[in-house]
Design an enzyme around this catalytic site. Structure first.
Site, PDB file in Angstrom:
ATOM      1  N   PHE A 154       0.873  -1.168   0.059  1.00  0.00           N
ATOM      2  CA  PHE A 154       0.064  -0.117   0.126  1.00  0.00           C
ATOM      3  C   PHE A 154       0.910   1.078   0.024  1.00  0.00           C
ATOM      4  O   PHE A 154       1.440   1.364   1.152  1.00  0.00           O
ATOM      5  CB  PHE A 154      -1.109   0.108   1.261  1.00  0.00           C
ATOM      6  CG  PHE A 154      -1.930   1.130   1.065  1.00  0.00           C
ATOM      7  CD1 PHE A 154      -3.025   1.123   0.539  1.00  0.00           C
ATOM      8  CD2 PHE A 154      -1.489   2.530   1.508  1.00  0.00           C
ATOM      9  CE1 PHE A 154      -3.928   2.160   0.208  1.00  0.00           C
ATOM     10  CE2 PHE A 154      -2.428   3.487   1.434  1.00  0.00           C
ATOM     11  CZ  PHE A 154      -3.633   3.383   0.722  1.00  0.00           C
ATOM     12  N   ASP A 239       9.647   2.746   1.491  1.00  0.00           N
ATOM     13  CA  ASP A 239       8.394   3.551   1.923  1.00  0.00           C
ATOM     14  C   ASP A 239       8.407   3.525   3.585  1.00  0.00           C
ATOM     15  O   ASP A 239       7.792   2.592   4.017  1.00  0.00           O
ATOM     16  CB  ASP A 239       7.396   3.347   1.210  1.00  0.00           C
ATOM     17  CG  ASP A 239       6.078   3.965   1.467  1.00  0.00           C
ATOM     18  OD1 ASP A 239       6.079   4.745   2.678  1.00  0.00           O
ATOM     19  OD2 ASP A 239       5.109   3.990   0.922  1.00  0.00           O
ATOM     20  N   LYS A 268       3.191  11.184   6.783  1.00  0.00           N
ATOM     21  CA  LYS A 268       2.257  10.964   7.960  1.00  0.00           C
ATOM     22  C   LYS A 268       2.878  11.844   9.233  1.00  0.00           C
ATOM     23  O   LYS A 268       2.647  12.950   9.770  1.00  0.00           O
ATOM     24  CB  LYS A 268       2.219   9.411   8.470  1.00  0.00           C
ATOM     25  CG  LYS A 268       1.414   8.719   7.303  1.00  0.00           C
ATOM     26  CD  LYS A 268       0.945   7.421   7.749  1.00  0.00           C
ATOM     27  CE  LYS A 268       0.320   6.479   6.806  1.00  0.00           C
ATOM     28  NZ  LYS A 268      -1.137   6.897   6.319  1.00  0.00           N
TER      29      LYS A 268
END
Ligand SMILES: Cc1ncc(COP(=O)(O)O)c(C=O)c1O
Length: 415
Positions: A154, A239, A268
């Site tokens: 994801f 990532d 984030k």
């Protein structure tokens, strides 16, 4: 120690929870299926809904709130910057930009920072960077570059990123898809090796797959990906948007595996739960392929984002949050493992990040989340029968114990 719910928060006047949910159902695109809780304030590890009920937040906005809701240091930095300047665009310099890039670069150990906003933008930027590097430095023929990615990934929701998702709900119906990606099973170094050829410019992986259910790869997987990339002159892109910035007990999750990627993607928690801040980090010999006009964003690297990002970097520089995630995370993992056999079939995770597989005969992950909500704990399910826990790193041990007790109670109720 705060263990009671429904105790202190004032009940705000205005719409009821049901009225808020109805408004959202009528007027907002239905791209999410949120739990029926309407939060109106939050502090530390706790959120309060419009009726004054308090819940322990065990999701932390998918790790965007690692440092707790309304963290005083982050809020002070944001407030101070709000009064000065928030946005001038990258057409001019501002006095937070250089310091933010320098401080983040020191924290992470890469020479150059390219700030963006959302995680998906950081991933897109990493892809563009790898392709440009492949053509200019590696000598891949124009338009021929490929990037090896992992199944179950994801990385966000843009058209290019969903082109290499194998999650049907993320991908189906959104074609035509961007070419140039090769998907191999996560954790399978043989498959990754077989997929790399002379036109491969990057291997892009999450060091720990978050949305897939907190999947920790085999211990030597990332080191062998590193070796593969070095051997074939391919960029290793990690990532770390969800795994990075203290969540697992280290600044980057890659540290657990003793590897240094070529390109690091952050997001984030870099925005402190206040503003979207993401970044791509690499050394100058890689990042130098991007020149003026070739990539950018109106809001990327804005003054407010940089001021907030600097406060996040300051907090990470002390190592305190990494230590909390490591020590308290160890406690969380061992408490959760004791539930195996009592409604839980498997627990995975590192630090303050856990994926818990629920015995499907008891119900779905969603059923368990709804039960937890009734018990005053907010968490999120994934892939049917998995529950994810990623509380803010300011949570304390009694709160962790209390949350696990609530999970045990919900499982007992369902059993
Ligand atoms: C590993 C990873 N990469 C990228 C993203 C996308 O980030 P954003 O939602 O900010 O675009 C996410 C979001 O969950 C993620 O977990």
């Amino acid at each position: 120690m705060i263990l009671a719910i429904n105790d202190t928060a004032p009940v705000p006047t205005g719409f009821s929870a049901d009225a808020h949910i109805e408004l959202a159902e009528q007027h907002a695109a239905q791209t999410y299926a949120p739990l029926p809780v309407v939060v109106s304030s939050a502090r530390g590890s706790w959120v309060t809904d419009v009726d004054g009920t308090r819940y322990l937040d065990c999701l932390a906005a998918y790790s965007a709130v690692n440092f707790g809701h309304s963290n005083p240091e982050i809020l002070a930095a944001a407030r101070e910057q709000l009064e000065k300047v928030t946005l001038v665009s990258r057409a001019f310099h501002h006095d937070q930009f250089g310091p933010f890039c320098a401080e983040l670069s020191t924290l992470v150990g890469k020479e150059v920072v390219l700030p963006m906003n959302t995680g998906a933008e950081a991933v897109e930027t990493g892809i563009k960077l790898a392709r440009k590097w492949g053509y200019e430095v590696k000598g891949v023929p124009d338009g021929q570059a490929n990037i090896v990615v992992a199944g179950g990934n994801f990385h966000g929701r843009t058209t290019t990123i969903i082109s290499f998702s194998d999650d049907d709900s993320a991908r189906a119906g959104f074609g035509p898809y961007t070419p140039g990606f090769r998907t191999v099973p996560y954790g399978d170094i043989g498959a990754a090796t077989a997929a790399v050829d002379e036109h491969t410019v990057a291997v892009l992986v999450e060091p720990i797959q978050g949305e897939a259910g907190v999947i920790v790869p085999p211990a030597d997987y990332l080191r062998r990906i590193r070796d593969l990339c070095t051997h074939h002159r391919v960029l290793f892109i990690a990532d770390e948007i969800q795994s990075g910035l203290a969540r697992t007990g280290t600044t980057l999750a890659c540290e657990h595996f003793g590897v240094v990627p070529d390109v690091i993607l952050l997001g984030k928690a870099l925005g402190g739960g206040v503003v979207p801040v993401s970044a791509v980090l690499a050394d100058a010999d890689i990042m130098g392929v991007l020149r003026p006009g070739q990539h950018g964003s109106t809001f990327g690297g804005n003054a407010l984002a940089c001021a907030v990002g600097r406060s996040v970097v300051r907090m990470l520089s002390t190592g305190e949050f990494q230590e909390r995630a490591r020590v308290l995370g160890h406690h969380l993992q061992s408490r959760l493992r004791r539930l195996i056999g009592s409604g839980v079939t498997e627990v995975r995770g590192i630090g303050m990040w856990a994926g818990i597989d629920i015995d499907p005969s008891l119900g779905t992950g969603r059923t368990v989340c709804e039960g937890l909500m009734r018990h005053g704990v907010l968490a999120k399910d994934t892939h049917g029968s998995t529950l994810r826990l990623a509380p803010p790193l300011v949570i304390d041990q009694p709160e962790i114990d209390w949350a696990v007790d609530q999970l045990a109670a919900v499982l007992a109720e369902l059993g």
